[in-house]
Design an enzyme around this catalytic site. Structure first.
Site, PDB file in Angstrom:
ATOM      1  N   ASP A  51     -12.184   0.547  -3.118  1.00  0.00           N
ATOM      2  CA  ASP A  51     -10.752   0.757  -3.290  1.00  0.00           C
ATOM      3  C   ASP A  51     -10.167  -0.607  -3.671  1.00  0.00           C
ATOM      4  OD1 ASP A  51      -8.176   1.700  -3.419  1.00  0.00           O
ATOM      5  OD2 ASP A  51      -8.208   2.676  -1.474  1.00  0.00           O
TER       6      ASP A  51
HETATM    7  C1  BGC Z   1      -5.365   3.411  -3.446  1.00  0.00           C
HETATM    8  C2  BGC Z   1      -6.346   4.188  -4.306  1.00  0.00           C
HETATM    9  C3  BGC Z   1      -6.042   3.941  -5.765  1.00  0.00           C
HETATM   10  C4  BGC Z   1      -6.129   2.443  -6.028  1.00  0.00           C
HETATM   11  C5  BGC Z   1      -5.832   2.081  -7.473  1.00  0.00           C
HETATM   12  C6  BGC Z   1      -5.308   1.938  -3.835  1.00  0.00           C
HETATM   13  O1  BGC Z   1      -4.267   1.286  -3.173  1.00  0.00           O
HETATM   14  O2  BGC Z   1      -5.744   3.522  -2.093  1.00  0.00           O
HETATM   15  O3  BGC Z   1      -6.272   5.552  -4.026  1.00  0.00           O
HETATM   16  O4  BGC Z   1      -6.942   4.639  -6.563  1.00  0.00           O
HETATM   17  O5  BGC Z   1      -5.156   1.781  -5.212  1.00  0.00           O
HETATM   18  O6  BGC Z   1      -4.495   2.316  -7.779  1.00  0.00           O
END
Ligand code: BGC
Length: 761
Positions: free
Chosen positions: A230
């Site tokens: 993530d």
């Molecule tokens: C979120 C993810 C997301 C990623 C990219 C993170 O803060 O938890 O779900 O895909 O950011 O935007």
């Protein structure tokens, strides 16, 4: 690995391979023209494409290209329709492809263990079987468009509070039966291009560091894809390489690179570990790079979003007001500005928006403000209008400040203004219909006063059109709840231990309906429920050991959809288990008088529990339940299994009150006590907020962040959901995240930690 990739890998230097395993920037992998390795783009998901051509962020703040905003997962899960999810996956895939995006960051299939999780609107269900099946369908649909999907967030990431650092502590049985099962189904049935390792820690170990958790994906389930962190979730790049956490996102910070080089030098990390990760990144790029841009049919996708919203709507109460007859009116600000999606990384810039007032030429009263407040004047107008029609339709729900990525809800109530508006209108006219927009259950103390309730969840950009068709009977609601609605938050089993610094999964396997049904706790609306404008009759239920069959007939006057749900009830006695568990489902659509024989497969897993490292089928006679009918079945190959001695007579058998820490420790097999880090123990997992009292420099950084975020949002206003989310993600998250996502030098953050740890005399 293809010969071509093998040759490339052999020619690359270690440094190049390390860099390949970190993104180039916010959304792309790194290109190496001299090896003919292109850069590949990824974008959020899950319910639409969030491609940012410039101004990158992972919180949905900067603009993204227009894309069709489909209903969020909290809505589409209520469709219980795998084919629909596959169509949505394909359509989002086509938009991705049209925009040169090779990987969509979704679907999200975290389990809803508490209704207050701020991000529940992005997830499917409290049930892993339903979540896994729908996720698999979505991924397979996206594949048809030639685009990869990324399951997220692996694993046990069911709260937003302290999402970057909280430790999800849970026992092995719960881990497998509830939290891994959805991912397992999706991985095995759709083989996604990627899986995203979540921010949180599981049983003391960061997911991206965890050989155990990443081996489950690859060794146990045979998956060959790429693990991507993530955004900002990489903890130790060294451990990540060893565990097989392949791609660190976003790129550009070189977080952990010097530690990797040092570990290689000391022999603590082998080059082969880096090779394994690099090879999976190369594989991903090779499969993805033929994603040539193709135009797509946006109008057709908008139409699909409308169908999806219709088929996901759940009619929770109807004493005859629906479908509408006679004069009606619309009340509530949300009729004018529908809440159709949530805040955060999934935020879509919609292709075309439809609000109910645009589609229903009916008299309208605001009833409340955009923020969910009301006053005597707005109420008086609403009441006067309600009295003048046969059916007032009130639009209400949760506003953005109530539910969002980055923070959890504080309670389960609706905005005060919405509740007051519903009560006042219902008192003026008992034929009131409520249309509810919320990504999660709310307390509904007004339910007995209204005639009908239509739950739309967050229905996406075509929600207005869908609501019009559903209210007027052009479409027949056919959604079923994918999450239980408790009477009040007091009835939620996790209420005493949810949303703390660490996530104590004390309820074990008793999540959602598995708890309410087993503990006989009355609920507002049960899992799987939903009404229709027609009626269905079930007959001739049978089970041959390989499948369960039943006949379903439409006995009413409307064409309609029914969700055939198969629940398995365990034998009497034996090891503690939920009263019933969903093990199969199928959606059927029937004309009046039409009937269909529906067959749902079953196998050993339909009856099994996770016990001491494997799936075992406890001995005895099982009951299979479908649509109020029951049939008995006794599987072969079973074992006699009892509740382990140490758990006999504990909460896990009695389900009285709540599980104590002591009982939970027996379930866990170890003791756990959540304790905030004290001065001297701060590390890269600590948040800025935690170290601020101990470091002058940290205070300065905090203020600077507040200023910068405030400037981008027109002021430091904590009642602005976007600002609140940005601040909580920056200052409540681990400082490591500031290094990876926020451009703050890793060295500076290490210094801050050091200074905060230093006790001054
Ligand atoms: C979120 C993810 C997301 C990623 C990219 C993170 O803060 O938890 O779900 O895909 O950011 O935007």
């Amino acid at each position: 690995m293809s010969d071509k990739l093998k040759k490339i890998l052999d020619s690359m230097s270690v440094e190049e391979k390390i860099d390949l395993c970190e993104g180039k920037d916010y959304w792309r992998t790194r290109a190496y023209p001299r090896y003919d390795i292109p850069s590949v783009m990824m974008s959020d998901g899950p319910h639409g494409l969030r491609k940012q051509p410039e101004g990158s962020d992972n919180l949905g703040i900067n603009k993204s290209v227009p894309a069709v905003c489909f209903p969020t997962a909290a809505a589409t899960a209520c469709s219980w329709d795998a084919e629909l999810l596959s169509e949505i996956g394909r359509a989002i895939g086509e938009e991705a492809r049209a925009n040169g995006v090779s990987l969509v960051l979704g679907p999200g299939l975290n389990i809803k263990r508490n209704p207050l999780c701020g991000r529940n609107f992005e997830y499917f269900s409290e049930d892993p079987y339903l979540s896994g099946k729908l996720a698999a369908a979505y991924v397979n649909g996206q594949k048809k468009a030639g685009v990869g999907s990324c399951l997220k967030h692996y694993l046990a990431n069911s709260q937003e509070y302290k999402r970057f650092s909280s430790n999800s502590v849970l026992d092995e049985r719960t881990l497998h039966e509830i939290y891994l099962t959805g991912f397992e189904i999706a991985v095995k049935e759709s083989s996604p291009a990627a899986v995203m390792s979540s921010y949180n820690i599981v049983n003391g170990e960061h997911v991206g560091d965890s050989e155990k958790l990443l081996n489950i994906l690859r060794r146990d389930w045979g998956w060959k894809g790429m693990v991507v962190t993530d955004w900002g979730a990489m903890n130790s790049r060294v451990k990540g390489f060893k565990a097989g956490c392949d791609l660190m996102m976003p790129g550009g910070s070189h977080y952990g690179k010097s530690a990797v080089k040092a570990a290689l030098k000391k022999g603590e990390l082998k080059e082969e570990d880096i090779d394994d990760c690099a090879q999976r990144v190369l594989n991903f790029v090779e499969n993805a790079s033929d994603a040539s841009q193709r135009p797509c049919e946006m109008e057709a996708h908008h139409e699909l979003a409308r169908i999806a919203a219709e088929q996901s709507a759940v009619l929770l109460k109807n004493e005859g007001a629906l479908p509408l007859r006679g004069k009606a009116c619309l009340i509530g600000h949300m009729a004018k500005e529908l809440r159709y999606q949530g805040v955060g990384s999934s935020h879509i810039n919609p292709y075309k928006l439809s609000n109910p007032v645009d589609f229903m030429e009916l008299p309208f009263a605001e009833g409340c403000t955009a923020e969910g407040y009301t006053n005597d004047k707005l109420i008086a107008e609403a009441v006067a209008l309600a009295k003048s029609v046969r059916t007032p339709v009130v639009f209400a729900g949760l506003t953005d400040i109530f539910e969002s990525e980055g923070f959890d809800r504080e309670h389960m109530k609706m905005p005060e203004g919405h509740a007051r508006m519903i009560e006042a209108v219902a008192e003026a006219n008992p034929n009131t219909v409520v249309v509810l927009m919320a990504g999660a259950p709310v307390e509904a103390p007004w339910i007995d006063k209204v005639n009908a309730l239509l739950y739309m969840a967050l229905p996406g950009e075509a929600g207005g059109e869908a609501i019009n068709r559903l209210l007027t009977g052009k479409a027949n609601p056919c959604g079923r709840l994918a999450e239980t609605w408790p009477l009040s938050y007091d009835d939620v089993v996790t209420k005493d231990f949810y949303g703390k610094d660490d996530a104590e999964y004390r309820e074990g396997i008793f999540v959602g309906y598995r708890y309410y049904d087993s503990a006989h706790v009355p609920v507002r609306f049960p899992f799987g429920c939903g009404l229709s404008y027609t009626s269905f009759e079930y007959s001739e239920l049978s089970c041959d050991g390989k499948s369960v069959s039943v006949t379903v007939k439409n006995t009413g006057e409307f064409y309609g959809g029914e969700v055939v749900q198969l629940y398995v009830l365990p034998p009497e006695g034996g090891i503690f288990r939920p009263a019933r568990e969903l093990k199969g489902f199928e959606k059927v659509f029937l004309m009046p008088d039409e009937e269909k024989r529906v067959t749902i497969p079953v196998n050993d897993r339909s009856f099994a529990v996770w016990h001491e490292g494997k799936w075992l089928v406890p001995r005895g006679e099982y009951t299979l339940q479908v649509g109020g009918l029951e049939v008995k079945f006794t599987p072969d190959d079973t074992v006699a299994l009892n509740t382990p001695e140490e758990l006999k007579g504990t909460w896990y058998e009695t389900l009285q009150s709540t599980p104590s820490a002591e009982e939970w420790h027996r379930l866990l097999g170890f003791d756990f006590e959540s304790r905030p880090k004290a001065q001297g123990e701060f590390d890269m997992d600590s948040s800025l907020e935690e170290i601020v009292p101990y470091s002058w420099a940290a205070r300065r950084l905090y203020k600077a962040i507040e200023l910068v975020m405030g400037a981008s949002q027109g002021g430091r206003d904590y009642s602005n959901p976007a600002f609140k989310m940005m601040m909580s993600c920056a200052v409540e998250s681990s400082v490591r995240n500031l290094a990876i996502c926020g451009g703050v030098p890793e060295g500076l953050l290490k210094m801050l930690i050091k200074s905060a740890n230093k006790k001054r005399k």
